[in-house]
Motif scaffolding. Structure first.
Motif, PDB file in Angstrom:
ATOM      1  N   TYR A 132       0.804  -1.224   0.000  1.00  0.00           N
ATOM      2  CA  TYR A 132       0.000   0.000   0.000  1.00  0.00           C
ATOM      3  C   TYR A 132       0.840   1.277   0.000  1.00  0.00           C
ATOM      4  O   TYR A 132       0.511   2.221  -0.712  1.00  0.00           O
ATOM      5  CB  TYR A 132      -0.998   0.001   1.161  1.00  0.00           C
ATOM      6  N   PRO A 133       1.932   1.344   0.770  1.00  0.00           N
ATOM      7  CA  PRO A 133       2.735   2.575   0.729  1.00  0.00           C
ATOM      8  C   PRO A 133       3.298   2.885  -0.664  1.00  0.00           C
ATOM      9  O   PRO A 133       3.609   4.037  -0.960  1.00  0.00           O
ATOM     10  CB  PRO A 133       3.859   2.304   1.739  1.00  0.00           C
ATOM     11  N   ASP A 134       3.403   1.864  -1.535  1.00  0.00           N
ATOM     12  CA  ASP A 134       3.923   2.064  -2.886  1.00  0.00           C
ATOM     13  C   ASP A 134       2.933   2.778  -3.802  1.00  0.00           C
ATOM     14  O   ASP A 134       3.348   3.449  -4.747  1.00  0.00           O
ATOM     15  CB  ASP A 134       4.286   0.723  -3.542  1.00  0.00           C
ATOM     16  N   TRP A 135       1.631   2.601  -3.563  1.00  0.00           N
ATOM     17  CA  TRP A 135       0.672   3.147  -4.526  1.00  0.00           C
ATOM     18  C   TRP A 135      -0.451   3.992  -3.924  1.00  0.00           C
ATOM     19  O   TRP A 135      -1.194   4.633  -4.663  1.00  0.00           O
ATOM     20  CB  TRP A 135       0.085   2.044  -5.406  1.00  0.00           C
ATOM     21  N   THR A 136      -0.610   3.982  -2.630  1.00  0.00           N
ATOM     22  CA  THR A 136      -1.603   4.875  -2.016  1.00  0.00           C
ATOM     23  C   THR A 136      -0.840   6.013  -1.367  1.00  0.00           C
ATOM     24  O   THR A 136       0.007   5.778  -0.516  1.00  0.00           O
ATOM     25  CB  THR A 136      -2.454   4.163  -0.945  1.00  0.00           C
ATOM     26  N   GLY A 137      -1.106   7.202  -1.765  1.00  0.00           N
ATOM     27  CA  GLY A 137      -0.360   8.346  -1.268  1.00  0.00           C
ATOM     28  C   GLY A 137      -0.442   8.531   0.235  1.00  0.00           C
ATOM     29  O   GLY A 137       0.506   8.986   0.868  1.00  0.00           O
ATOM     30  N   GLU A 138      -1.573   8.168   0.858  1.00  0.00           N
ATOM     31  CA  GLU A 138      -1.804   8.454   2.273  1.00  0.00           C
ATOM     32  C   GLU A 138      -1.255   7.392   3.219  1.00  0.00           C
ATOM     33  O   GLU A 138      -0.979   7.677   4.365  1.00  0.00           O
ATOM     34  CB  GLU A 138      -3.302   8.645   2.547  1.00  0.00           C
ATOM     35  N   VAL A 139      -1.126   6.152   2.771  1.00  0.00           N
ATOM     36  CA  VAL A 139      -0.665   5.074   3.649  1.00  0.00           C
ATOM     37  C   VAL A 139       0.857   5.067   3.682  1.00  0.00           C
ATOM     38  O   VAL A 139       1.512   4.850   2.659  1.00  0.00           O
ATOM     39  CB  VAL A 139      -1.195   3.695   3.194  1.00  0.00           C
ATOM     40  N   LYS A 140       1.416   5.307   4.858  1.00  0.00           N
ATOM     41  CA  LYS A 140       2.871   5.337   5.020  1.00  0.00           C
ATOM     42  C   LYS A 140       3.405   4.007   5.542  1.00  0.00           C
ATOM     43  O   LYS A 140       4.545   3.655   5.281  1.00  0.00           O
ATOM     44  CB  LYS A 140       3.278   6.478   5.963  1.00  0.00           C
ATOM     45  N   GLU A 141       2.589   3.282   6.313  1.00  0.00           N
ATOM     46  CA  GLU A 141       2.953   1.962   6.831  1.00  0.00           C
ATOM     47  C   GLU A 141       1.711   1.084   6.830  1.00  0.00           C
ATOM     48  O   GLU A 141       0.614   1.569   7.104  1.00  0.00           O
ATOM     49  CB  GLU A 141       3.453   2.044   8.274  1.00  0.00           C
ATOM     50  N   ALA A 142       1.910  -0.211   6.559  1.00  0.00           N
ATOM     51  CA  ALA A 142       0.813  -1.177   6.631  1.00  0.00           C
ATOM     52  C   ALA A 142       1.360  -2.469   7.226  1.00  0.00           C
ATOM     53  O   ALA A 142       2.400  -2.966   6.781  1.00  0.00           O
ATOM     54  CB  ALA A 142       0.221  -1.432   5.258  1.00  0.00           C
ATOM     55  N   GLU A 143       0.662  -2.992   8.229  1.00  0.00           N
ATOM     56  CA  GLU A 143       1.101  -4.203   8.913  1.00  0.00           C
ATOM     57  C   GLU A 143      -0.097  -5.111   9.135  1.00  0.00           C
ATOM     58  O   GLU A 143      -1.067  -4.720   9.785  1.00  0.00           O
ATOM     59  CB  GLU A 143       1.718  -3.823  10.262  1.00  0.00           C
ATOM     60  N   VAL A 144      -0.048  -6.312   8.574  1.00  0.00           N
ATOM     61  CA  VAL A 144      -1.114  -7.290   8.779  1.00  0.00           C
ATOM     62  C   VAL A 144      -0.929  -7.886  10.177  1.00  0.00           C
ATOM     63  O   VAL A 144       0.114  -8.443  10.485  1.00  0.00           O
ATOM     64  CB  VAL A 144      -1.084  -8.386   7.700  1.00  0.00           C
ATOM     65  N   LEU A 145      -1.960  -7.746  11.009  1.00  0.00           N
ATOM     66  CA  LEU A 145      -1.907  -8.217  12.393  1.00  0.00           C
ATOM     67  C   LEU A 145      -2.499  -9.610  12.571  1.00  0.00           C
ATOM     68  O   LEU A 145      -2.126 -10.334  13.489  1.00  0.00           O
ATOM     69  CB  LEU A 145      -2.652  -7.234  13.311  1.00  0.00           C
ATOM     70  N   ALA A 146      -3.458  -9.980  11.692  1.00  0.00           N
ATOM     71  CA  ALA A 146      -4.105 -11.292  11.780  1.00  0.00           C
ATOM     72  C   ALA A 146      -4.608 -11.684  10.403  1.00  0.00           C
ATOM     73  O   ALA A 146      -4.989 -10.823   9.604  1.00  0.00           O
ATOM     74  CB  ALA A 146      -5.272 -11.250  12.763  1.00  0.00           C
ATOM     75  N   THR A 147      -4.600 -13.003  10.132  1.00  0.00           N
ATOM     76  CA  THR A 147      -5.103 -13.510   8.849  1.00  0.00           C
ATOM     77  C   THR A 147      -6.135 -14.601   9.095  1.00  0.00           C
ATOM     78  O   THR A 147      -6.181 -15.211  10.159  1.00  0.00           O
ATOM     79  CB  THR A 147      -3.954 -14.096   7.997  1.00  0.00           C
ATOM     80  N   ASP A 148      -6.959 -14.844   8.064  1.00  0.00           N
ATOM     81  CA  ASP A 148      -7.955 -15.917   8.162  1.00  0.00           C
ATOM     82  C   ASP A 148      -7.328 -17.229   7.680  1.00  0.00           C
ATOM     83  O   ASP A 148      -6.136 -17.289   7.358  1.00  0.00           O
ATOM     84  CB  ASP A 148      -9.236 -15.552   7.397  1.00  0.00           C
ATOM     85  N   ASP A 149      -8.139 -18.287   7.614  1.00  0.00           N
ATOM     86  CA  ASP A 149      -7.606 -19.597   7.244  1.00  0.00           C
ATOM     87  C   ASP A 149      -7.174 -19.680   5.783  1.00  0.00           C
ATOM     88  O   ASP A 149      -6.511 -20.626   5.379  1.00  0.00           O
ATOM     89  CB  ASP A 149      -8.610 -20.713   7.591  1.00  0.00           C
ATOM     90  N   LYS A 150      -7.526 -18.669   4.970  1.00  0.00           N
ATOM     91  CA  LYS A 150      -7.088 -18.623   3.575  1.00  0.00           C
ATOM     92  C   LYS A 150      -5.884 -17.701   3.392  1.00  0.00           C
ATOM     93  O   LYS A 150      -5.446 -17.447   2.280  1.00  0.00           O
ATOM     94  CB  LYS A 150      -8.224 -18.150   2.673  1.00  0.00           C
TER      95      LYS A 150
END
Length: 145
Positions: free
Chosen positions: A28-46
């Motif tokens: 996201y930081p590569d293509w959304t101007g407003e997002v400077k950091e993105a961190e996935v905290l939890a994922t589903d079974d997929k």
């Protein structure tokens, strides 16, 4: 009751290719101007993100927020606010529909309620700017691959 803002764009790619970019939060930081950091905290079974922490910088508005994601089939994702410094609520979604020869119509809906007082007209204009920038960035990112 909060009103949502919505906009659509056609991207020259298959829905699966568009959703792959939407689901790739680390980029996201590569293509959304407003997002400077993105961190996935939890994922589903997929392996899809269920909770994501985003550090936003949209000029006057800077925020550290956590969003909960719900994936509906292969062509829809929605999110809701878990916690934020600036926002009282945030609900959004991307809905993808095949369009024409290998294209995808992407509809982005967003409802935001800020903790600071803001006129409804100004809030809706801000929502529209966020949506339009996100769709333009998504289109550019997907079509450049």
């Amino acid at each position: 009751m909060a009103e949502h803002t919505s906009s659509s764009i056609t991207i020259e790619a298959e829905p699966a290719d568009v959703m792959a970019v939407i689901a790739d939060f680390a980029r996201y930081p590569d293509w959304t101007g407003e997002v400077k950091e993105a961190e996935v905290l939890a994922t589903d079974d997929k392996g899809r993100a269920e909770q994501v922490r985003l550090v936003m910088d949209a000029g006057a508005i800077k925020d550290d927020q956590t969003l909960a994601y719900t994936w509906t089939g292969e062509n829809e994702v929605s999110w809701t606010l878990v916690k934020s410094q600036m926002l009282r609520s945030l609900d959004g979604s991307y809905i993808l529909k095949p369009a024409g020869k290998g294209g995808t119509e992407v509809t982005y809906q967003l409802t935001v309620d800020v903790k600071i007082p803001m006129l409804g007209m100004i809030k809706r204009k801000a929502e529209k700017v966020i949506i339009d920038r996100a769709l333009a960035g998504l289109k550019k990112r997907v079509e450049s691959k």
